[in-house]
Design a protein around this motif. Structure first.
Motif, PDB file in Angstrom:
ATOM      1  N   ALA A   1       0.822  -1.211   0.000  1.00  0.00           N
ATOM      2  CA  ALA A   1       0.000   0.000   0.000  1.00  0.00           C
ATOM      3  C   ALA A   1       0.856   1.263   0.000  1.00  0.00           C
ATOM      4  N   ASP A   2       1.981   1.211   0.685  1.00  0.00           N
ATOM      5  CA  ASP A   2       2.933   2.326   0.702  1.00  0.00           C
ATOM      6  C   ASP A   2       4.316   1.729   0.943  1.00  0.00           C
ATOM      7  N   TYR A   3       5.140   1.772  -0.070  1.00  0.00           N
ATOM      8  CA  TYR A   3       6.452   1.123  -0.004  1.00  0.00           C
ATOM      9  C   TYR A   3       7.275   1.644   1.171  1.00  0.00           C
ATOM     10  N   ASP A   4       7.305   2.975   1.343  1.00  0.00           N
ATOM     11  CA  ASP A   4       8.152   3.566   2.377  1.00  0.00           C
ATOM     12  C   ASP A   4       7.741   3.120   3.783  1.00  0.00           C
ATOM     13  N   VAL A   5       6.439   2.996   4.012  1.00  0.00           N
ATOM     14  CA  VAL A   5       5.946   2.608   5.328  1.00  0.00           C
ATOM     15  C   VAL A   5       6.242   1.138   5.617  1.00  0.00           C
ATOM     16  N   LEU A   6       6.147   0.300   4.589  1.00  0.00           N
ATOM     17  CA  LEU A   6       6.245  -1.140   4.778  1.00  0.00           C
ATOM     18  C   LEU A   6       7.647  -1.704   4.553  1.00  0.00           C
ATOM     19  N   GLU A   7       8.534  -0.920   3.965  1.00  0.00           N
ATOM     20  CA  GLU A   7       9.852  -1.439   3.580  1.00  0.00           C
ATOM     21  C   GLU A   7      10.583  -2.099   4.734  1.00  0.00           C
ATOM     22  N   GLY A   8      10.702  -1.407   5.860  1.00  0.00           N
ATOM     23  CA  GLY A   8      11.454  -1.950   6.987  1.00  0.00           C
ATOM     24  C   GLY A   8      10.911  -3.264   7.504  1.00  0.00           C
ATOM     25  N   PRO A   9       9.626  -3.327   7.872  1.00  0.00           N
ATOM     26  CA  PRO A   9       9.069  -4.573   8.396  1.00  0.00           C
ATOM     27  C   PRO A   9       9.132  -5.734   7.403  1.00  0.00           C
ATOM     28  N   VAL A  10       8.903  -5.459   6.118  1.00  0.00           N
ATOM     29  CA  VAL A  10       8.916  -6.544   5.138  1.00  0.00           C
ATOM     30  C   VAL A  10      10.333  -7.068   4.929  1.00  0.00           C
ATOM     31  N   LYS A  11      11.292  -6.179   4.836  1.00  0.00           N
ATOM     32  CA  LYS A  11      12.682  -6.626   4.679  1.00  0.00           C
ATOM     33  C   LYS A  11      13.153  -7.387   5.907  1.00  0.00           C
ATOM     34  N   ASP A  12      12.658  -7.016   7.079  1.00  0.00           N
ATOM     35  CA  ASP A  12      12.973  -7.767   8.293  1.00  0.00           C
ATOM     36  C   ASP A  12      12.410  -9.183   8.210  1.00  0.00           C
ATOM     37  N   ALA A  13      11.200  -9.314   7.644  1.00  0.00           N
ATOM     38  CA  ALA A  13      10.588 -10.631   7.482  1.00  0.00           C
ATOM     39  C   ALA A  13      11.430 -11.511   6.567  1.00  0.00           C
ATOM     40  N   VAL A  14      11.848 -10.939   5.444  1.00  0.00           N
ATOM     41  CA  VAL A  14      12.667 -11.691   4.485  1.00  0.00           C
ATOM     42  C   VAL A  14      14.001 -12.075   5.124  1.00  0.00           C
ATOM     43  N   ALA A  15      14.606 -11.140   5.850  1.00  0.00           N
ATOM     44  CA  ALA A  15      15.903 -11.408   6.488  1.00  0.00           C
ATOM     45  C   ALA A  15      15.799 -12.503   7.538  1.00  0.00           C
ATOM     46  N   SER A  16      14.614 -12.657   8.128  1.00  0.00           N
ATOM     47  CA  SER A  16      14.427 -13.688   9.147  1.00  0.00           C
ATOM     48  C   SER A  16      14.104 -15.049   8.538  1.00  0.00           C
ATOM     49  N   GLY A  17      14.022 -15.103   7.196  1.00  0.00           N
ATOM     50  CA  GLY A  17      13.785 -16.371   6.527  1.00  0.00           C
ATOM     51  C   GLY A  17      12.332 -16.666   6.217  1.00  0.00           C
ATOM     52  N   ILE A  18      11.438 -15.699   6.418  1.00  0.00           N
ATOM     53  CA  ILE A  18      10.024 -15.902   6.114  1.00  0.00           C
ATOM     54  C   ILE A  18       9.771 -15.533   4.652  1.00  0.00           C
ATOM     55  N   PRO A  19       9.268 -16.476   3.832  1.00  0.00           N
ATOM     56  CA  PRO A  19       8.969 -16.145   2.441  1.00  0.00           C
ATOM     57  C   PRO A  19       7.805 -15.176   2.349  1.00  0.00           C
ATOM     58  N   VAL A  20       7.919 -14.222   1.432  1.00  0.00           N
ATOM     59  CA  VAL A  20       6.912 -13.180   1.259  1.00  0.00           C
ATOM     60  C   VAL A  20       6.446 -13.142  -0.188  1.00  0.00           C
ATOM     61  N   VAL A  21       5.142 -13.041  -0.378  1.00  0.00           N
ATOM     62  CA  VAL A  21       4.542 -12.799  -1.685  1.00  0.00           C
ATOM     63  C   VAL A  21       3.742 -11.513  -1.574  1.00  0.00           C
ATOM     64  N   THR A  22       3.907 -10.605  -2.535  1.00  0.00           N
ATOM     65  CA  THR A  22       3.104  -9.393  -2.537  1.00  0.00           C
ATOM     66  C   THR A  22       1.944  -9.566  -3.508  1.00  0.00           C
ATOM     67  N   ALA A  23       0.852  -8.859  -3.229  1.00  0.00           N
ATOM     68  CA  ALA A  23      -0.345  -9.027  -4.040  1.00  0.00           C
ATOM     69  C   ALA A  23      -1.140  -7.738  -4.090  1.00  0.00           C
ATOM     70  N   ASN A  24      -1.968  -7.630  -5.113  1.00  0.00           N
ATOM     71  CA  ASN A  24      -2.917  -6.534  -5.268  1.00  0.00           C
ATOM     72  C   ASN A  24      -2.223  -5.207  -5.515  1.00  0.00           C
ATOM     73  N   SER A  25      -1.852  -4.494  -4.490  1.00  0.00           N
ATOM     74  CA  SER A  25      -1.298  -3.159  -4.633  1.00  0.00           C
ATOM     75  C   SER A  25       0.222  -3.201  -4.667  1.00  0.00           C
ATOM     76  N   GLY A  26       0.792  -2.339  -5.509  1.00  0.00           N
ATOM     77  CA  GLY A  26       2.241  -2.306  -5.636  1.00  0.00           C
ATOM     78  C   GLY A  26       2.684  -2.690  -7.030  1.00  0.00           C
ATOM     79  N   THR A  27       3.974  -2.646  -7.262  1.00  0.00           N
ATOM     80  CA  THR A  27       4.541  -2.977  -8.568  1.00  0.00           C
ATOM     81  C   THR A  27       5.518  -4.133  -8.442  1.00  0.00           C
ATOM     82  N   ILE A  28       5.831  -4.735  -9.584  1.00  0.00           N
ATOM     83  CA  ILE A  28       6.810  -5.818  -9.608  1.00  0.00           C
ATOM     84  C   ILE A  28       8.165  -5.313  -9.111  1.00  0.00           C
ATOM     85  N   GLU A  29       8.528  -4.102  -9.509  1.00  0.00           N
ATOM     86  CA  GLU A  29       9.818  -3.542  -9.100  1.00  0.00           C
ATOM     87  C   GLU A  29       9.881  -3.373  -7.585  1.00  0.00           C
ATOM     88  N   GLU A  30       8.785  -2.867  -6.997  1.00  0.00           N
ATOM     89  CA  GLU A  30       8.750  -2.713  -5.547  1.00  0.00           C
ATOM     90  C   GLU A  30       8.819  -4.064  -4.852  1.00  0.00           C
TER      91      GLU A  30
END
Length: 314
Positions: free
Chosen positions: A94-123
């Motif tokens: 929904a907002d890359y800047d707001v979500l960037e930190g928490p999502v990257k923390d999830a990935v760094a902890s080994g949790i697979p993430v899929v994005t959907a609906n809102s956002g771009t492939i690049e983001e």
């Protein structure tokens, strides 16, 4: 529908890699996090898709959202999912800047993430997600604008009920670019209250009587805008396009008030990410590319085919 979903699940696995043996596990704990407030009925299709997919795959996916649509609250939900050690996360950007930190923390902890609906492939790639499942918003708005341009439209009103989501603006911008005009003040921040939306649309159309088209960004803004257009006696006299489907939008298409609806197929946006996470967690395979679920256009010619499914599968 169940047979189709099972076929889709198998297709994801087979296109990603060899399907070998039975599932390594069942009952995985996933969380599907949207930006939609409780008042946004559009996400009901997402919720239904999650339920159907869980039943068929043996997964457990919790749908979570910020009740008022507050994106800081959404970021906290991501953090809570990471702390809980879930097996996978799906979320809207929904907002890359707001979500960037928490999502990257999830990935760094080994949790697979899929994005959907809102956002771009690049983001999605920048966040470290496996893939993105959704509709390219600018392109969808551009396609709608091409239809408007073909009808001679040179001015419009874009009714944006969720202006804090940058991708909503991309829909309006794509529409303007296809017509060949600047977006400028042709987009209004309508808010979510139905009465306020109707009043703002009436005020704009009254102050700008030469407006050639209306574009609404979903059922929340479409239904009040339809009422406003009818109250002003402009139904059928102004081109009306909208994103997504609802009973009110379907009725508007049938009675000629709404010219087209852009269907991004939210059932697929709800289901495919869960399928992809299950395939990845169980077999270590995932689709190699992001998946577009739209845009598709619903008009008088095909409304009868899809309206019975609105709210559950469309």
């Amino acid at each position: 529908m169940k047979k189709l979903l099972k076929s889709a699940a198998m297709a994801i696995v087979l296109t990603a890699g060899a399907f070998t043996g039975a599932a390594q596990a069942e009952g995985e704990q996933f969380v599907w996090i949207s930006h939609g407030p409780d008042s946004d009925s559009w996400f009901n299709v997402i919720k239904n898709a999650i339920k159907v997919t869980d039943e068929q795959l043996g997964t457990n996916t919790e749908y979570r959202n910020p009740p008022t649509g507050d994106l800081a609250d959404m970021a906290r939900i991501v953090q809570q999912a990471v702390a809980a050690g879930v097996d996978g996360i799906v979320l809207t950007i929904a907002d890359y800047d707001v979500l960037e930190g928490p999502v990257k923390d999830a990935v760094a902890s080994g949790i697979p993430v899929v994005t959907a609906n809102s956002g771009t492939i690049e983001e999605s790639k920048s966040l470290g997600a496996m893939l993105h499942v959704g509709q390219p918003e600018y392109e969808a708005g551009f396609g709608a604008g091409e239809r408007a341009k073909a009808e001679g439209v040179t001015s419009f009103l874009c009714v944006n009920h969720y202006i804090t989501n940058p991708q909503s603006v991309e829909r309006c911008r794509g529409f303007a670019d296809a017509i060949g005009v600047d977006l400028g003040d042709q987009m209004i921040d309508s808010g979510m209250d139905p009465s306020e939306i109707a009043n703002k649309v009436k005020a704009y159309l009254t102050a700008n009587p030469d407006t050639g088209a209306i574009l609404t960004l979903g059922p929340n803004s479409a239904a009040p805008s339809i009422r406003a257009v009818k109250d002003l006696g402009l139904d059928g006299a102004i081109l009306f396009g909208t994103f997504d489907l609802s009973p009110e939008i379907s009725e508007g298409i049938k009675d000629g008030t709404v010219d087209f609806a852009i269907d991004q197929q939210p059932f697929l946006q709800g289901s495919i990410p869960v399928q992809a996470l299950a395939s990845y967690v169980r077999y270590g395979v995932a689709p190699a590319n992001s998946i577009f679920t739209g845009p598709g256009f619903v008009t008088k010619e095909n409304i009868e085919m899809v309206e019975a499914l609105a709210g559950q599968y469309r």
